[in-house]
Motif scaffolding. Structure first.
Motif, PDB file in Angstrom:
ATOM      1  N   ALA A  21      12.450  13.884  51.083  1.00 31.85           N
ATOM      2  CA  ALA A  21      12.924  14.487  49.850  1.00 31.85           C
ATOM      3  C   ALA A  21      11.872  12.865  48.491  1.00 31.85           C
ATOM      4  O   ALA A  21      11.432  13.290  47.998  1.00 31.85           O
ATOM      5  CB  ALA A  21      13.520  14.740  49.668  1.00 31.85           C
ATOM      6  N   ALA A  22      12.059  11.912  49.042  1.00 37.25           N
ATOM      7  CA  ALA A  22      12.559  10.751  48.327  1.00 37.25           C
ATOM      8  C   ALA A  22      10.209  10.837  48.318  1.00 37.25           C
ATOM      9  O   ALA A  22       9.743  10.089  47.163  1.00 37.25           O
ATOM     10  CB  ALA A  22      12.665   9.626  48.492  1.00 37.25           C
ATOM     11  N   PHE A  23       9.617  10.623  49.351  1.00 35.90           N
ATOM     12  CA  PHE A  23       8.275  10.490  49.691  1.00 35.90           C
ATOM     13  C   PHE A  23       7.657  11.949  49.411  1.00 35.90           C
ATOM     14  O   PHE A  23       6.838  11.542  48.806  1.00 35.90           O
ATOM     15  CB  PHE A  23       7.928  10.277  51.222  1.00 35.90           C
ATOM     16  N   PHE A  24       8.674  12.548  48.961  1.00 36.63           N
ATOM     17  CA  PHE A  24       7.416  13.595  48.669  1.00 36.63           C
ATOM     18  C   PHE A  24       7.526  13.842  47.113  1.00 36.63           C
ATOM     19  O   PHE A  24       6.618  14.035  46.760  1.00 36.63           O
ATOM     20  CB  PHE A  24       7.914  15.567  49.154  1.00 36.63           C
TER      21      PHE A  24
ATOM     22  N   VAL B  13       2.140   8.743  43.413  1.00 44.47           N
ATOM     23  CA  VAL B  13       2.428   6.985  43.434  1.00 44.47           C
ATOM     24  C   VAL B  13       1.758   5.811  44.087  1.00 44.47           C
ATOM     25  O   VAL B  13       0.994   5.419  44.530  1.00 44.47           O
ATOM     26  CB  VAL B  13       3.839   6.245  43.236  1.00 44.47           C
ATOM     27  N   PRO B  14       0.873   6.680  45.660  1.00 46.21           N
ATOM     28  CA  PRO B  14       0.785   5.970  47.342  1.00 46.21           C
ATOM     29  C   PRO B  14      -1.072   6.542  46.663  1.00 46.21           C
ATOM     30  O   PRO B  14      -1.178   5.495  46.681  1.00 46.21           O
ATOM     31  CB  PRO B  14       1.392   7.349  48.060  1.00 46.21           C
ATOM     32  N   ALA B  15      -1.213   7.338  45.976  1.00 43.08           N
ATOM     33  CA  ALA B  15      -3.096   7.549  45.385  1.00 43.08           C
ATOM     34  C   ALA B  15      -2.999   5.612  44.832  1.00 43.08           C
ATOM     35  O   ALA B  15      -3.644   5.184  44.090  1.00 43.08           O
ATOM     36  CB  ALA B  15      -3.489   7.984  44.925  1.00 43.08           C
TER      37      ALA B  15
ATOM     38  N   TRP C 212      -4.565  -0.517  51.025  1.00 40.74           N
ATOM     39  CA  TRP C 212      -3.448  -1.042  52.318  1.00 40.74           C
ATOM     40  C   TRP C 212      -1.930  -1.065  51.919  1.00 40.74           C
ATOM     41  O   TRP C 212      -1.230  -0.611  52.709  1.00 40.74           O
ATOM     42  CB  TRP C 212      -3.629  -2.359  52.678  1.00 40.74           C
ATOM     43  N   GLY C 213      -2.086  -1.097  50.685  1.00 39.86           N
ATOM     44  CA  GLY C 213      -0.596  -0.292  50.065  1.00 39.86           C
ATOM     45  C   GLY C 213      -0.159   1.156  50.162  1.00 39.86           C
ATOM     46  O   GLY C 213       1.181   1.462  50.713  1.00 39.86           O
ATOM     47  N   HIS C 214      -1.036   1.446  50.340  1.00 41.10           N
ATOM     48  CA  HIS C 214      -0.997   3.307  50.697  1.00 41.10           C
ATOM     49  C   HIS C 214       0.067   3.241  51.407  1.00 41.10           C
ATOM     50  O   HIS C 214       0.582   4.051  52.067  1.00 41.10           O
ATOM     51  CB  HIS C 214      -2.555   3.910  50.424  1.00 41.10           C
ATOM     52  N   LEU C 215      -1.697   2.531  52.911  1.00 40.88           N
ATOM     53  CA  LEU C 215      -1.268   2.871  53.849  1.00 40.88           C
ATOM     54  C   LEU C 215       0.152   2.853  54.519  1.00 40.88           C
ATOM     55  O   LEU C 215       1.245   2.488  54.909  1.00 40.88           O
ATOM     56  CB  LEU C 215      -1.927   2.328  54.960  1.00 40.88           C
TER      57      LEU C 215
ATOM     58  N   GLY D 219       5.768   3.139  56.709  1.00 42.05           N
ATOM     59  CA  GLY D 219       7.139   2.565  55.594  1.00 42.05           C
ATOM     60  C   GLY D 219       8.174   3.608  55.899  1.00 42.05           C
ATOM     61  O   GLY D 219       8.789   3.555  56.248  1.00 42.05           O
ATOM     62  N   PHE D 220       7.341   4.561  55.273  1.00 42.14           N
ATOM     63  CA  PHE D 220       7.964   5.414  54.944  1.00 42.14           C
ATOM     64  C   PHE D 220       9.157   6.584  56.219  1.00 42.14           C
ATOM     65  O   PHE D 220       9.879   7.087  57.041  1.00 42.14           O
ATOM     66  CB  PHE D 220       7.467   7.087  54.238  1.00 42.14           C
TER      67      PHE D 220
END
Length: 894
Positions: free
Chosen positions: A47-50, A57-59, A68-71, A76-77
């Motif tokens: 749910a947190a990732f969604f 935030v990922p983009a 690379w931070g997105h990946l 990590g999740f």
């Protein structure tokens, strides 16, 4: 107890269908309670990732990290979800039938496990009918107890599993994400699972910030040479051919501060070192951020390079900090009170810090002695001045060197500690001239202690001989004891410098007591107050309350000094010394009111923030007091006395007319209030400003420049003397009688003027007609219509006074005499037109202060209002920080 089970061919009875349903429901609840602790953490992570995916935030992380931070966030999740799921699977245990039965019995509050007893069977069935009957009865009772079976809802466990409330934050993030991504939630989710990777080795283009900070004492602002985004030092790498070198002049001791952000490699600062070129690397302060700070002590060519490219370049010329210069504007000399006056000029390229005078005593051969010099601190007319032309006064008559030949040198110092020295001037220090024989003899022995300290025994004998004749110093016991004490100390002690200094101070006080009594003490107190005031005004933020207290003490000290001076003059006249009193021009006379007016004007300047002007005015008051002497005015001719009396009568008439106009206006206001109208509306011309909008009460348009505050003050003084119109609210009839009385007095004045001069200035006739018009309006009980003509009458009286003064001057010049200008105030050659009704002789020195520009009354009031408004706004903390900082700087300058 449960019957003992025994092998039997009969199968145990099965629970009823209802009980079976309840058991299945209980098994499901127990299973859920055991499953939820194992799966809630992975679900929370999902749910947190969604939530953050819907928020984008990922983009956003990927844009700043090249994807690379997105990946890393995705990996990590994923790892966290898998690890928590495996951990939950290992810890999970399924629910058994016994667990379901026990849960059902507990929720239904059943004892002795009746559900488990449904599967029991009778041992030895078929052998004993009685036992079987009892067993059946027992089963029926057990089934009856199972009629109220119920299963409670699953027990809440989140408070135990999530004590910090992480589920709330995840829920808020999920709700916010849904709201933000409402137009395209699926697109946001797809973008979260598709990172775009880019190379990590690409460096951003360099940006450059370069400042030169001059030393603080110079008062020069920092210089911006280049800034990120500006040409010459802006974005991108600039080659040497693209950058045009700049020539700059900077003060010595300046500091170069350069910052480079981005680029490839560590930048360097290259500068010329003689014939070669040296380079200093920048210091890394953060990731791809570099900084260097270096002082500039000599002219050089600077260049900032990075990665083989030149970002910017300048050619700097260092301006040396020159020594200050100082000189005597005129030779030092003594004043009427034997005070040393030092008139000096000094300058410095970045501002003066201090100016002082160093005095060395000379011996009989003209060489400087080895004694410590006397250092006198000169008062500067302001702080941080680059040029100063000022006078300072120092009372050195109490000093043992008074009357001795000395060398004086001026020394100016700047903020860097550099000193400039003037030429040396040789002079005799001013000394007090004593007239009393005993006082002169005491001072003579005091001088011998300076030049002949080895003759202390002979000096003591002379002092003892003086003390033995008390009839020569008014039989004063204090003087007798002082002389005996001084002689005894000289005989009984060695001539140490400290002992000699104490005896010299005592002898000085004895001579002053014999000569002046209280006058010298009053002069000493006055000088000390003047010095303290000048020192406080030189401070950046003086205490207003302390300044006000010192100003009041200055007034008292002036009074005390004038009283002592008059007492001394009276004693001299009684002792037959009238010939020493000098006759002076009346225009040069200074009255107590003149001095008090100067003190009051200086106080208003300080309140308005014009502290430099207040310092200059107090400096001139100080000079005036130093040169003040008692005297009597020269006798005036009968024509001059008549002219003076005529001007006095005219002044009194104008004051009474002004006071009557004020009373008329008050009566007009009271009438408006009684009628329920707004004050000031009756009798007002269209477009005429009301009171408080640039006009005085009752003033007509065009009178703003002719009727000043001075008239109001004079009228107030006239009202306090009991003149007409000075009482309370009078009726229009009483005001009309007062107006008619003033008109008749003006007519009588015009008749005498015509008999004496043969002509009457035209403004007096216009004033008489205006008075008659005002009297008629008051007779009709219309005070509002009378105010305007009364103002015209005051204005015409003012014009008439000027014309009368000019006519008197011309008549006396035609008869071969000299006529003092009523407004000249002792300033020869002044051709500025004056107002005899306001600028009368001996009524103030604010009209000409030796070139010092003194703010007028209206300027002071306007400056005071500005200052009060600034203080009010500085207390409003809701204003922008930038505005508050600006207001604070303005208040400091005030």
């Amino acid at each position: 107890m449960r019957p003992t089970e025994a092998p039997s061919d009969r199968t145990p009875p099965q629970p009823t269908r209802r009980v079976a349903r309840q058991l299945a429901f209980a098994r499901a609840i127990v299973g859920w309670e055991r499953l939820w602790p194992s799966i809630w953490v992975p679900l929370l992570l999902i749910a947190a990732f969604f939530g953050i995916a819907l928020l984008g935030v990922p983009a956003a992380i990927g844009e700043h990290t090249g994807g690379w931070g997105h990946l890393a966030l995705l990996v990590g999740f994923a790892l966290a979800i898998l690890w928590t799921a495996r951990r939950g699977a290992v810890a999970w245990q399924p629910a058994a039938d016994a667990d379901a039965a026990r849960r059902l019995e507990r929720d239904s509050a059943l004892t002795h496990r009746p559900i488990s007893g449904l599967s029991d069977r009778l041992a030895g069935a078929g052998r004993d009918p009685m036992a079987e009957a009892l067993w059946e009865a027992h089963r029926r009772r057990q089934e009856d107890r199972l009629a109220g079976l119920r299963v409670r809802a699953p027990e809440p466990a989140m408070a135990r599993l999530d004590p910090f409330g992480a589920r709330v934050a995840v829920g808020l993030a999920l709700i916010a994400g849904l709201a933000v991504a409402a137009p395209d939630p699926l697109g946001r989710m797809a973008e979260a699972f598709q990172p775009t990777l880019s190379p990590l080795t690409q460096a951003p283009p360099p940006t450059l910030d370069v400042w030169i900070n001059p030393p603080a004492y110079t008062g020069r602002p920092p210089m911006l040479l280049a800034r990120a985004g500006q040409p010459g030092g802006g974005t991108g790498v600039a080659t040497a051919t693209e950058t045009t070198p700049k020539r700059l002049a900077v003060p010595t001791g300046s500091v170069l501060l350069a910052k480079v952000n981005g680029g490839d490699g560590v930048p360097t600062l290259a500068f010329a070192a003689g014939q070669a070129e040296a380079a200093r690397p920048f210091e890394q302060v953060a990731e791809q951020a570099y900084q260097i700070e270096t002082p500039i002590t000599e002219g050089t060519a600077l260049a900032i390079r990075q990665g083989g490219s030149e970002l910017a370049a300048w050619t700097l010329t260092v301006l040396p900090d020159l020594k200050p210069s100082v000189a005597f504007a005129e030779p030092p000399q003594g004043t009427e009170r034997a005070t040393l006056m030092v008139h000096y000029t000094a300058s410095d390229d970045y501002g003066l810090a201090a100016v002082e005078a160093r005095i060395r005593r000379l011996d009989s051969t003209g060489a400087a002695t080895g004694e410590e010099p006397v250092v006198l601190a000169m008062v500067l007319p302001g702080s941080g001045l680059e040029a100063a032309d000022a006078k300072d006064f120092h009372d050195l008559t109490p000093h043992p060197w008074a009357g001795q030949p000395v060398d004086m040198t001026l020394v100016a110092r700047d903020e860097a500690g550099q000193e400039g020295v003037s030429e040396t001037v040789r002079l005799i220090l001013p000394e007090r001239q004593f007239t009393h024989p005993v006082a002169r003899a005491v001072i003579e022995q005091r001088k011998r202690l300076v030049t002949e300290p080895h003759e202390k025994t002979d000096i003591a004998e002379v002092l003892m001989s003086l003390a033995a004749r008390p009839q020569h110093y008014y039989d004063d016991a204090v003087t007798f004891l002082g002389l005996r004490l001084s002689a005894g100390r000289l005989v009984m002690n060695d001539a140490t410098p400290a002992m000699v200094a104490d005896i010299q101070s005592l002898l000085w006080d004895i001579a002053l007591r014999i000569e002046d009594g209280e006058m010298s003490l009053a002069a000493r107190e006055l000088r000390e107050l003047e010095r303290r005031l000048m020192e406080m005004l030189a401070q950046d933020n003086p205490d207003d309350a302390e300044l006000e207290r010192l100003m009041e003490e200055l007034k008292q000290a002036i009074d005390k000094y004038l009283q002592a001076m008059m007492e001394q003059m009276r004693q001299q006249m009684q002792s037959g010394e009238q010939q020493e009193m000098q006759e002076v021009d009346p225009s040069q006379m200074v009255e107590r009111k003149d001095l008090m007016d100067m003190v009051d004007r200086a106080r208003e300047m300080m309140k308005a923030g014009a502290k430099d002007a207040a310092r200059q005015l107090l400096s001139q008051l100080r000079e005036m007091m130093e040169n003040l002497r008692a005297g009597r005015p020269q006798m005036m001719s009968p024509e001059q006395m008549a002219a003076q009396e005529m001007m006095r009568q005219l002044q009194e008439l104008a004051e009474r007319q002004q006071q009557l106009m004020d009373q008329t206006y008050k009566q007009h206001q009271e009438g408006d209030r009684r009628e329920g109208q707004r004050p000031g509306e009756m009798g007002q011309m269209p477009g005429q400003p009301r009171e408080g909008q640039g006009m005085r009460p009752g003033q007509r348009p065009g009178q703003e420049g002719r009727m000043g505050d001075g008239q109001s003050r004079e009228a107030d003084r006239g009202g306090r003397r009991g003149q007409p119109g000075a009482g309370g609210n009078a009726t229009p009839e009483a005001l009309a009688r007062m107006q008619e009385q003033l008109r008749r007095q003006l007519g009588e004045f015009m008749r005498k003027l015509g008999e004496g001069m043969g002509q009457i200035p035209q403004p007096f006739g216009e004033a008489e007609r205006a008075m008659k018009e005002a009297g008629d309006a008051l007779g009709r009980s219309q005070p509002g219509e009378a105010v305007g003509p009364q103002g015209d009458a005051v204005e015409r009286l003012q014009d008439g006074a000027q014309a009368l003064a000019e006519a008197m001057r011309q008549n006396q010049q035609a008869n071969g005499g000299t006529a003092p200008d009523p407004g000249a105030q002792g300033q020869p050659g002044s051709d500025r037109p004056r107002d005899p009704l306001r600028d009368r002789p001996n009524q103030g020195y604010a009209t000409d202060e030796g070139g010092v520009e003194i703010p007028g009354e209206s300027d002071l009031l306007r400056a005071r209002r500005i200052f009060d408004e600034l203080r009010k706004r500085s207390g409003d903390r809701s204003r922008p920080e930038l505005e508050l900082d600006y207001i604070e700087r303005l208040l400091k300058r005030f």
